[in-house]
Design a protein around this motif. Structure first.
Motif: not given
Length: 183
Positions: A89-112
């Protein structure tokens, strides 16, 4: 015959906006939860995820407003299916044109450091699009770890990981070429 004038008041039609509704920390967003229920991971027979395309498009259409409900779900889940669905969904949200999704890194980095090919592929797609500098090291780690223990079924995640790494390098090269032309 005399008729009395009738006053009619039209109320605006409001659809219930599940993405924008205020959520309790314990109560997940209904649209995101519904999407996760439709999400089926790839397996030996099918090398791609199956999901409700219309629901994914609806959630993505909310752009920035959809980011927090997806992040709330990702903060609390441990199931590979839900993690993969949320990252999708985050990928799709980026494709839809959402800005600042890079700010989600602190949350999604737990899956690195997940061993899941599905999670690695989805993270790589997000990192390829957002180019968060802190994600380059984990991408390299994923790539090297997968090279030591290759996974081919249901697919090879290093294809997406390698593409993300190349995008980081291409972007850095373009940045370097641009800065040397200015000087």
């Amino acid at each position: 015959m005399y008729t009395q004038p009738v006053s009619i008041v039209f109320k605006p039609f409001h659809t219930q906006n599940y993405v924008n509704q205020k959520q309790n920390n314990d109560e997940p967003c209904e649209l995101v939860s519904s999407f996760c229920k439709t999400f089926v991971l790839p397996d030996e027979k099918i090398n791609h995820a199956q999901f409700d395309e219309k629901l994914a498009a609806t959630i993505a259409s909310y752009k920035e407003k959809a980011v927090n409900p997806v992040l709330d779900m990702l903060k609390n889940t441990k199931k590979e299916t839900d993690i993969t669905a949320g990252l999708f969904l985050l990928n799709r949200i980026i494709d839809a044109g959402a800005k600042n999704v890079g700010n989600t890194y602190p949350v999604i980095s737990r899956f690195n450091y997940s061993d899941s090919a599905n999670v690695q592929s989805m993270l790589s797609g997000i990192y390829r699009k957002t180019l968060v500098p802190d994600a380059f090291g984990p991408l390299m780690t994923m790539f090297l770890k997968n090279s030591e223990h290759p996974k081919q079924i249901p697919f090879d995640p290093n294809e997406e990981i390698g593409g993300a790494i190349l995008e980081y390098l291409r972007n850095k090269s373009a940045e370097y070429n641009y800065s040397t032309q200015i000087n």
